[in-house]
Design a protein around this motif. Structure first.
Motif, PDB file in Angstrom:
ATOM      1  N   UNK A  81      19.812  -2.085  12.640  1.00 13.84           N
ATOM      2  CA  UNK A  81      18.822  -2.303  11.587  1.00 13.84           C
ATOM      3  C   UNK A  81      19.123  -3.623  10.889  1.00 13.84           C
ATOM      4  N   UNK A  82      18.207  -4.026  10.039  1.00 16.34           N
ATOM      5  CA  UNK A  82      18.498  -5.099   9.086  1.00 16.34           C
ATOM      6  C   UNK A  82      19.108  -4.431   7.855  1.00 16.34           C
ATOM      7  N   UNK A  83      20.246  -4.937   7.432  1.00 17.07           N
ATOM      8  CA  UNK A  83      20.951  -4.364   6.286  1.00 17.07           C
ATOM      9  C   UNK A  83      20.756  -5.268   5.069  1.00 17.07           C
ATOM     10  N   UNK A  84      20.404  -4.625   3.969  1.00 21.00           N
ATOM     11  CA  UNK A  84      20.137  -5.337   2.720  1.00 21.00           C
ATOM     12  C   UNK A  84      21.086  -4.851   1.629  1.00 21.00           C
ATOM     13  N   UNK A  85      21.578  -5.781   0.824  1.00 18.37           N
ATOM     14  CA  UNK A  85      22.261  -5.355  -0.394  1.00 18.37           C
ATOM     15  C   UNK A  85      21.294  -5.545  -1.561  1.00 18.37           C
ATOM     16  N   UNK A  86      21.521  -4.785  -2.610  1.00 15.28           N
ATOM     17  CA  UNK A  86      20.613  -4.808  -3.740  1.00 15.28           C
ATOM     18  C   UNK A  86      21.348  -4.408  -5.008  1.00 15.28           C
ATOM     19  N   UNK A  87      20.810  -4.844  -6.133  1.00 15.90           N
ATOM     20  CA  UNK A  87      21.362  -4.529  -7.451  1.00 15.90           C
ATOM     21  C   UNK A  87      20.447  -3.545  -8.164  1.00 15.90           C
ATOM     22  N   UNK A  88      21.051  -2.486  -8.682  1.00  5.05           N
ATOM     23  CA  UNK A  88      20.304  -1.393  -9.298  1.00  5.05           C
ATOM     24  C   UNK A  88      20.214  -1.578 -10.802  1.00  5.05           C
ATOM     25  N   UNK A  89      19.092  -1.180 -11.391  1.00  4.89           N
ATOM     26  CA  UNK A  89      18.900  -1.348 -12.825  1.00  4.89           C
ATOM     27  C   UNK A  89      19.421  -0.175 -13.631  1.00  4.89           C
ATOM     28  N   UNK A  90      19.766   0.928 -12.958  1.00  6.99           N
ATOM     29  CA  UNK A  90      20.137   2.145 -13.671  1.00  6.99           C
ATOM     30  C   UNK A  90      21.433   2.713 -13.126  1.00  6.99           C
ATOM     31  N   UNK A  91      22.342   3.046 -14.017  1.00  2.00           N
ATOM     32  CA  UNK A  91      23.663   3.517 -13.610  1.00  2.00           C
ATOM     33  C   UNK A  91      23.723   5.039 -13.581  1.00  2.00           C
ATOM     34  N   UNK A  92      22.801   5.632 -12.847  1.00  2.00           N
ATOM     35  CA  UNK A  92      22.838   7.085 -12.668  1.00  2.00           C
ATOM     36  C   UNK A  92      22.856   7.394 -11.172  1.00  2.00           C
ATOM     37  N   UNK A  93      23.384   8.553 -10.852  1.00  2.00           N
ATOM     38  CA  UNK A  93      23.551   8.888  -9.448  1.00  2.00           C
ATOM     39  C   UNK A  93      22.258   8.905  -8.661  1.00  2.00           C
ATOM     40  N   UNK A  94      21.230   9.556  -9.218  1.00  2.00           N
ATOM     41  CA  UNK A  94      19.987   9.662  -8.471  1.00  2.00           C
ATOM     42  C   UNK A  94      19.347   8.297  -8.282  1.00  2.00           C
TER      43      UNK A  94
END
Length: 126
Positions: free
Chosen positions: A92-105
């Motif tokens: 696959x193509x693998x992407x990294x990303x930054x999340x705006x929310x620090x919750x598990x879900x």
């Protein structure tokens, strides 16, 4: 604003290993939970792994649990994905990303991610 650049993809035989890196710009890197996602041709982008800003919370998709390891080095503004025992279905193509929310879900939901890299191709041959 956070800019993300992935590297480390390539072609590997089944059973082999790769380590992906994602270098981030900006001084606020440590405040963002980070995730890895992948997208195979004709399929939706799917969650692979995520790690909280301080590294204390880590999540994996069931399909990679026990084979992949996510980690981060906040001093280097970099997040890693160590991939072992690779299978053809990991292609696959693998992407990294930054999340705006620090919750598990949220960390497992691609819709909660606000910054994305350009992706790096991983191909596993059988």
């Amino acid at each position: 604003q956070v800019q993300l650049v992935e590297s480390g993809g390539g072609l590997v035989q089944a059973g082999g290993s790769l380590r992906l890196s994602c270098a981030a710009s900006g001084r606020t890197f440590s405040t963002y939970p980070m995730g890895w996602f992948r997208q195979a041709p004709g399929k939706e982008r799917e969650f692979v792994a995520a790690i909280s800003g301080g590294g204390g919370m880590i999540y994996y998709a069931d399909s990679v649990k026990g084979r992949f390891t996510i980690s981060r080095d906040n001093a280097k503004n970099t997040v890693y994905l160590q991939m072992n025992s690779l299978k053809p279905e990991d292609t696959a193509v693998y992407y990294c990303a930054a999340c705006k929310t620090n919750t598990g879900w949220a960390m497992q939901d691609k819709n909660a991610y606000v910054y994305w890299g350009q992706g790096t191709q991983v191909t596993v041959s059988s």
